[in-house]
Design an enzyme around this catalytic site. Sequence first.
Site: not given
Length: 486
Positions: A258, A315, A365
Amino acid sequence: MRLAVRLAASAAAGVLAVCGFAPFGVFALPVLALAALLWLSDTLTARAAALNGFVFGMGFFLAGVSWVNVSLSQFGGMPLPLSLLATALFCAYLAVFPAAVLAVCRALRPGAVMTPLLFAALWVLSEWLRGTLFSGFPWLASGYAHATPSPLAGYVPLFGVHGAGFVAALMAGVMAQLVRGRIRLHPGLLSLAVLLVVGGALGAARWTEATGRTLSVSLLQGNIEQSMKWLPERLPDSMQAYLELARAWPADLVVLPETAIPLPYGDIDPAWLDAVRATGRDVLMGAVTLGEVEGRARYFNSALALGRDDALYSKSHLVPFGEFTPPLFAWTLKLLSIPMSDFGRGADAQPPLMLAGEKVAVNICYEDVFGEELIAGAREAGLLINLSNTAWFGDSWAQPQHLQIAQIRALELGRPMLRATNTGMTAAIQPDGRVVAALPPFTRAALRVELQSYRGLTPFMRWGNVPVLLLALVVITVGAVQRKRG
């Protein structure tokens, strides 16, 4: 037993329950801790039982998610007294859920046989609500303790993490009733044995199958310290570190974590991108991308295949305060210094990325904590990849806990789960939940694995959390009707 003694024992049980999760993994401890909590609350009023549950929750969450303070103070720049207060208030909010479970359970006053079922139903419903309300925080839901090799792991592909949590709480309820002498010894022990044996038998089942196509993947772990990552003078070191790792570990698919390079993607040197792109048949990299929301330019936390603008995932489930500021909380920005903390939200439905000839469902994440949200992408994909930067939480239990969560996702979805992280835990997990390879945390290294993609659907992929939630609601309804009838 005096209430003060009960409260102290409940707090201790909450702390002990944390040892059932990674990095300790003594999966029987959360079951025993819940049994102790129910036993300690058994003769109390609803109000006193709620206090008992609250104290249990404070012990559990203060011990289990104390790493929140690390991100707020050490890396978020919040003064230590304020970060400690914020962490305590956050844990107090989380402790309300076990408090509510004990209050309702005592208020309904179920019979000896109904008590374990009602406790399990209330417990799993509270954990589902905790993972849903206000964007959700399902971390340390009780089912996560039962990743492989727990005998209850077999329930996960059928009913998800909450299914394993329901069975664990049910076992705890039976144990508490056995100790109280309200259930006969032989039927009680038999019911516990059946739940364990069935879980073990289900663990031998294979709900998905390998496609036969083997893929080599290199997962890069740059180990860039969080306090240094966003310093402009350290940018060349970060770029060189990842380029050297990629060149040393070429593969069909090379994966960077990330926001591997702390620059908007359009500002990264094209020559560096070309050099990294040449190390693999495909390269997947976490990056900050620029997009548009309602006519306004916004940055997105994304994963993209280098060299192909159409292979992009942004995301969707953002972290409050870290990636977006909830309404009415803009004032917190004065207390925190978190770079790029106002991201745009990616679309809910995003197709898998085609990488090195395989469809790959990407999550970033914190997103892999929400299993039901990953179902749509996993149905079409043969492989799951998580890109993370848990450097925000330092050398804490957050990293092994996150790896354990990834084990549950692999079990639920019947797919290999690969994790590429900045500081740990970079790992490869098989569909049966086994961690087949992992890098030591806080090391600069690469993990190269060869694995096959998988196809087919687990029962959880078909139904999600619906069966266990329906069961919980039915049990609670029966308990309420019995109470009304006296």
